[in-house]
Design an enzyme around this catalytic site. Structure first.
Site, short mmCIF file in Angstrom:
data_model
loop_
_atom_site.label_atom_id
_atom_site.label_comp_id
_atom_site.label_asym_id
_atom_site.label_seq_id
_atom_site.Cartn_x
_atom_site.Cartn_y
_atom_site.Cartn_z
N HIS A 84 0.83 -1.21 0.00
CA HIS A 84 0.00 0.00 0.00
C HIS A 84 0.87 1.26 0.00
CE1 HIS A 84 -3.35 -2.50 2.15
NE2 HIS A 84 -3.08 -2.94 0.95
N HIS A 240 -9.21 -2.21 -4.99
CA HIS A 240 -8.11 -2.52 -4.08
C HIS A 240 -7.14 -3.50 -4.71
CE1 HIS A 240 -5.95 -2.66 -0.32
NE2 HIS A 240 -5.81 -3.96 -0.53
N ASP A 244 -3.10 -3.08 -5.00
CA ASP A 244 -2.08 -4.08 -4.70
C ASP A 244 -1.18 -4.34 -5.91
OD1 ASP A 244 -2.88 -4.50 -2.07
OD2 ASP A 244 -4.09 -6.27 -2.53
N HIS A 266 -0.57 -11.48 -4.88
CA HIS A 266 0.76 -10.90 -4.70
C HIS A 266 1.83 -11.78 -5.34
CE1 HIS A 266 -0.59 -7.64 -2.22
NE2 HIS A 266 -1.19 -8.46 -1.37
#
Length: 284
Positions: A84, A240, A244, A266
């Protein structure tokens, strides 16, 4: 007049230091970060509780874990949940900064990048001159894990897109894309908060995760709805995911590419960052 650059053609750093502290999402510990100006390209990490330690330039080769966050191994120390903050820095146009950290995790704050954007706005930006043009992709790159994939296509600008698909009716299928600029990031991506699911909380806590998670720093879905509405956007979850994605790509620097992630993670994001990164000899 907007405090943000019009585009990403110039290099920028912070005009003055700024600091934030808060709880870490997974550790539950209080942590602190001081952002300082730098004229050295890239994001460099040092330690508030280890004065004199050399700064280390962040690079996707340092990624050591990608379960529910991006964690880096920086020599003898680990730094978790960097995505973030890195999204905020890269998103508003910062190309050089020093991150001085106390603890082993970046504070979660409200679960989005907005508090970091507000911190940067407090001190403003300083121009460092023209930004070197990113190396253009010669051919598409696609990485896949099961039904999930991320792809980067040659482009004359940075366009990000993401699609998610969840069985919970409150989320379902969502798609969002945009041509990225500092203003677009601040308005459309930075406020989107991390999210999770009520029926997974006990399992994650038992695994030693989300010890710092709370209803004021993460959206929690119970299937048909949300435990802590209202949402900031009707499609806040997919926005969101874009946050990321941007934060993970920032480990390599913003690419000149069209990047799209379907059911991204991720692990996939940082694998793509490794493919896009400059040669490892440039890390130091």
């Amino acid at each position: 007049m907007s405090p943000w650059p019009r585009d990403y053609s110039q290099a920028h750093t912070l005009a003055a230091p700024v600091e934030r502290r808060g709880v870490g999402l997974h550790s539950g510990a209080q942590t602190r970060v001081r952002l300082e100006p730098s004229d050295t390209p890239g994001f460099h990490v040092g330690w508030l509780d280890q004065a004199g330690a050399p700064l280390q330039r962040l690079h996707p080769a340092q990624v050591c874990e990608t379960q529910l966050c991006t964690a880096l191994q920086l020599e003898q120390r680990r730094l978790a949940t960097v995505e973030h903050l890195l999204a905020a820095l890269a998103g508003v146009g910062i190309t050089a900064a020093t991150l001085l950290v106390e603890g082993e995790e970046i504070p979660l704050l409200d679960g989005s990048a907005q508090p970091w954007v507000e911190a940067i706005a407090e001190v403003g930006l300083q121009t460092l001159g023209g930004r070197p043009a990113p190396v253009a992709l010669e051919s598409p790159i696609t990485l896949q894990q099961g039904q999930s994939f991320v792809t980067a296509l040659p482009s004359d600008c940075l366009r990000l897109g993401a699609a998610i698909e969840f069985p919970q009716p409150a989320i379902g299928r969502q798609l969002f894309s945009l041509e990225l600029s500092p203003a677009a990031f601040v308005e459309q991506i930075a406020p989107a908060r991390t999210f999770g699911f009520k029926d997974q909380v006990d399992q994650l806590l038992a695994a030693g995760l989300i010890k710092g998670g709370a209803l004021d720093n993460a959206l929690v879905c119970d299937g048909e709805g949300w435990l802590n509405p209202p949402l900031r956007f009707a499609d806040e979850p997919v926005r969101h995911k874009l946050l990321d994605l941007l934060g993970d790509l920032a480990l390599a620097g913003l690419p000149q590419a069209q990047v799209f992630a379907f059911r991204g993670s991720h692990g996939l994001h940082t694998a793509l960052a490794r493919r896009l990164a400059p040669a490892l000899v440039s890390v130091s």
